[in-house]
Every structure is written in structure tokens, then in C-alpha cells.
Design a protein around this motif. Structure first.
Motif, PDB file in Angstrom:
ATOM      1  N   ALA A  82      66.493 -11.472  88.387  1.00 25.73           N
ATOM      2  CA  ALA A  82      66.612 -12.307  88.845  1.00 25.73           C
ATOM      3  C   ALA A  82      66.865 -13.642  88.296  1.00 25.73           C
ATOM      4  O   ALA A  82      66.264 -14.402  88.477  1.00 25.73           O
ATOM      5  CB  ALA A  82      66.292 -12.334  90.216  1.00 25.73           C
ATOM      6  N   ILE A  83      68.237 -13.645  87.381  1.00 24.94           N
ATOM      7  CA  ILE A  83      68.139 -14.407  86.646  1.00 24.94           C
ATOM      8  C   ILE A  83      68.347 -16.218  87.520  1.00 24.94           C
ATOM      9  O   ILE A  83      69.791 -15.877  87.766  1.00 24.94           O
ATOM     10  CB  ILE A  83      68.589 -14.808  85.108  1.00 24.94           C
ATOM     11  CG1 ILE A  83      68.791 -14.374  85.007  1.00 24.94           C
ATOM     12  CG2 ILE A  83      69.362 -16.133  84.521  1.00 24.94           C
ATOM     13  CD1 ILE A  83      69.302 -12.859  83.587  1.00 24.94           C
ATOM     14  N   VAL A  84      67.587 -16.775  87.725  1.00 23.93           N
ATOM     15  CA  VAL A  84      68.539 -18.218  88.381  1.00 23.93           C
ATOM     16  C   VAL A  84      68.347 -19.825  87.244  1.00 23.93           C
ATOM     17  O   VAL A  84      67.510 -20.015  87.073  1.00 23.93           O
ATOM     18  CB  VAL A  84      67.150 -18.656  89.989  1.00 23.93           C
ATOM     19  CG1 VAL A  84      66.861 -20.277  90.305  1.00 23.93           C
ATOM     20  CG2 VAL A  84      67.498 -17.184  90.294  1.00 23.93           C
ATOM     21  N   ALA A 130      61.959 -12.284  88.733  1.00 28.19           N
ATOM     22  CA  ALA A 130      62.339 -12.812  88.591  1.00 28.19           C
ATOM     23  C   ALA A 130      62.339 -13.337  86.987  1.00 28.19           C
ATOM     24  O   ALA A 130      61.608 -12.945  86.006  1.00 28.19           O
ATOM     25  CB  ALA A 130      61.810 -14.169  89.286  1.00 28.19           C
ATOM     26  N   ALA A 131      63.761 -14.294  86.172  1.00 27.98           N
ATOM     27  CA  ALA A 131      63.799 -14.748  85.484  1.00 27.98           C
ATOM     28  C   ALA A 131      64.551 -15.901  85.416  1.00 27.98           C
ATOM     29  O   ALA A 131      64.887 -16.176  86.347  1.00 27.98           O
ATOM     30  CB  ALA A 131      64.801 -13.906  84.605  1.00 27.98           C
ATOM     31  N   GLU A 132      63.923 -17.036  83.953  1.00 29.28           N
ATOM     32  CA  GLU A 132      64.986 -17.969  83.799  1.00 29.28           C
ATOM     33  C   GLU A 132      65.332 -18.063  81.985  1.00 29.28           C
ATOM     34  O   GLU A 132      64.871 -17.179  81.369  1.00 29.28           O
ATOM     35  CB  GLU A 132      64.311 -19.343  83.979  1.00 29.28           C
ATOM     36  CG  GLU A 132      62.701 -19.072  82.759  1.00 29.28           C
ATOM     37  CD  GLU A 132      61.918 -20.883  83.448  1.00 29.28           C
ATOM     38  OE1 GLU A 132      61.498 -21.359  82.942  1.00 29.28           O
ATOM     39  OE2 GLU A 132      61.390 -20.675  84.786  1.00 29.28           O
ATOM     40  N   LEU A 133      66.259 -18.563  81.928  1.00 29.30           N
ATOM     41  CA  LEU A 133      66.973 -18.448  80.499  1.00 29.30           C
ATOM     42  C   LEU A 133      66.228 -19.337  79.953  1.00 29.30           C
ATOM     43  O   LEU A 133      66.261 -20.483  79.884  1.00 29.30           O
ATOM     44  CB  LEU A 133      68.560 -19.658  80.920  1.00 29.30           C
ATOM     45  CG  LEU A 133      69.133 -18.248  81.410  1.00 29.30           C
ATOM     46  CD1 LEU A 133      70.608 -19.450  81.429  1.00 29.30           C
ATOM     47  CD2 LEU A 133      70.264 -17.266  80.786  1.00 29.30           C
ATOM     48  N   GLU A 159      65.216 -11.051  99.811  1.00 28.37           N
ATOM     49  CA  GLU A 159      64.616 -11.553  98.950  1.00 28.37           C
ATOM     50  C   GLU A 159      64.970 -12.541  97.929  1.00 28.37           C
ATOM     51  O   GLU A 159      64.323 -13.511  97.264  1.00 28.37           O
ATOM     52  CB  GLU A 159      63.127 -10.109  98.036  1.00 28.37           C
ATOM     53  CG  GLU A 159      62.643  -9.380  98.625  1.00 28.37           C
ATOM     54  CD  GLU A 159      63.193  -8.260  99.911  1.00 28.37           C
ATOM     55  OE1 GLU A 159      64.512  -7.751  99.821  1.00 28.37           O
ATOM     56  OE2 GLU A 159      63.151  -8.102 100.826  1.00 28.37           O
ATOM     57  N   LEU A 160      66.372 -12.347  97.404  1.00 31.70           N
ATOM     58  CA  LEU A 160      67.339 -13.176  96.082  1.00 31.70           C
ATOM     59  C   LEU A 160      67.316 -14.094  97.583  1.00 31.70           C
ATOM     60  O   LEU A 160      67.086 -15.397  96.732  1.00 31.70           O
ATOM     61  CB  LEU A 160      68.045 -11.603  96.067  1.00 31.70           C
ATOM     62  CG  LEU A 160      68.247 -10.827  94.439  1.00 31.70           C
ATOM     63  CD1 LEU A 160      69.237 -10.072  94.641  1.00 31.70           C
ATOM     64  CD2 LEU A 160      67.313 -11.455  93.689  1.00 31.70           C
ATOM     65  N   ALA A 161      67.667 -14.189  98.487  1.00 33.96           N
ATOM     66  CA  ALA A 161      68.198 -15.484  98.831  1.00 33.96           C
ATOM     67  C   ALA A 161      66.925 -16.277  98.935  1.00 33.96           C
ATOM     68  O   ALA A 161      67.318 -17.476  99.182  1.00 33.96           O
ATOM     69  CB  ALA A 161      68.064 -15.401 100.846  1.00 33.96           C
ATOM     70  N   ASN A 162      66.073 -15.593  99.254  1.00 32.53           N
ATOM     71  CA  ASN A 162      63.656 -16.712  99.980  1.00 32.53           C
ATOM     72  C   ASN A 162      64.281 -17.338  98.050  1.00 32.53           C
ATOM     73  O   ASN A 162      63.759 -18.315  98.041  1.00 32.53           O
ATOM     74  CB  ASN A 162      62.835 -15.740 100.154  1.00 32.53           C
ATOM     75  CG  ASN A 162      63.207 -14.767 101.309  1.00 32.53           C
ATOM     76  OD1 ASN A 162      63.804 -16.131 101.988  1.00 32.53           O
ATOM     77  ND2 ASN A 162      62.744 -14.701 101.855  1.00 32.53           N
ATOM     78  N   LEU A 163      64.101 -16.472  97.065  1.00 35.03           N
ATOM     79  CA  LEU A 163      63.933 -16.703  95.901  1.00 35.03           C
ATOM     80  C   LEU A 163      64.694 -18.439  95.164  1.00 35.03           C
ATOM     81  O   LEU A 163      64.526 -18.998  94.362  1.00 35.03           O
ATOM     82  CB  LEU A 163      64.248 -15.380  94.603  1.00 35.03           C
ATOM     83  CG  LEU A 163      63.846 -16.237  92.859  1.00 35.03           C
ATOM     84  CD1 LEU A 163      62.902 -16.332  92.821  1.00 35.03           C
ATOM     85  CD2 LEU A 163      64.622 -14.713  92.260  1.00 35.03           C
TER      86      LEU A 163
END
Length: 126
Positions: free
Chosen positions: A6-8, A79-82, A118-122
Motif C-alpha cells: 500500500a504505497i502512499v 504500508a510502503a513509501e517510495l 483499511e486502505l482508506a484509514n491508511l
């Protein structure tokens, strides 16, 4: 085990559109894939993001519960980030950044659809 990222970035989630197989083509999913026998879940997710998106990611905490998949497999999202790179569709038709209010605008694969709350909460986290 199947892992997904889940890259945000800037309040939006990265989704990718499947190119194959025929029964999934055109539908959307989170980046990720199968954990190979010699890999940790984190290593598998970093490898899959490099292969599918040409990016390096920093893997964080789990998001939501495990989702049962056909054939006795399990999908686990992190969860992940670039860290580096700009996502591009290497093995997929397209990539798209979705804000929380846009999550319902795409045709998700069933396992990913289960995790939309859960993705919306993230995405709502500061």
C-alpha cells in the motif's frame, strides 16, 4: 504467501491495472506478488515493487487482516513509501494514484477490494 504494498504519497494510494491473465485484465490491484522460498515478506515486496514498478520502497507496518485467496494462499498487505524512482507500469497496463474518495472508482480485484476500508484509514493518517 502473497504480499502487497500500500504505497502512499501525498495522501494518495498507488494502484496498478492488470494486463493479464484474461480473467483479471483491466482490473486494479496493489503492487506485489509471491514470496519465494528463500525470501522474507519484506524482501519479496521490495523485489516485486522493483520488478513491477521500477521503484525502491521502504516497507512499513501491516495493513488490515490477511485475506484468503483461492488455492489456500493468503494475501498480506504492508504500508510502503517510495525511497527512489517514479512508479511506471512495467508489467501492467497502467498505474494510478487514488485519493481516499477515489478508491471506489476503479474495478479492484476481489482480495484488494476487501481491504478498501483499511486502505482508506491508511490514507486518513497524518
Amino acid at each position: 504467501m502473497i504480499v502487497g504494498a500500500a504505497i502512499v504519497r501525498e495522501g494518495a494510494l498507488l494502484a496498478q491495472q492488470r494486463a493479464w491473465p484474461d480473467d483479471a485484465a483491466g482490473r486494479w490491484e496493489l503492487p506485489g506478488g509471491r514470496v519465494e522460498p528463500e525470501e522474507s515478506e519484506v524482501d519479496a515486496l521490495r523485489r516485486e515493487c522493483a520488478e513491477e514498478l521500477d521503484v525502491d520502497v521502504l516497507v512499513g507496518d501491516r495493513v488490515g487482516p490477511d485475506v484468503a485467496l483461492p488455492g489456500g494462499k493468503v494475501l498480506r498487505i504492508f504500508a510502503a513509501e517510495l525511497k527512489s524512482g517514479e512508479p511506471r507500469a512495467v508489467e501492467h497496463r497502467a498505474v494510478r494514484w487514488l485519493a481516499a474518495g477515489q478508491l471506489g472508482e476503479v474495478d479492484w480485484l476481489p482480495a484488494d477490494r476487501e481491504l478498501l476500508p483499511e486502505l482508506a484509514n491508511l490514507l486518513a493518517r497524518p
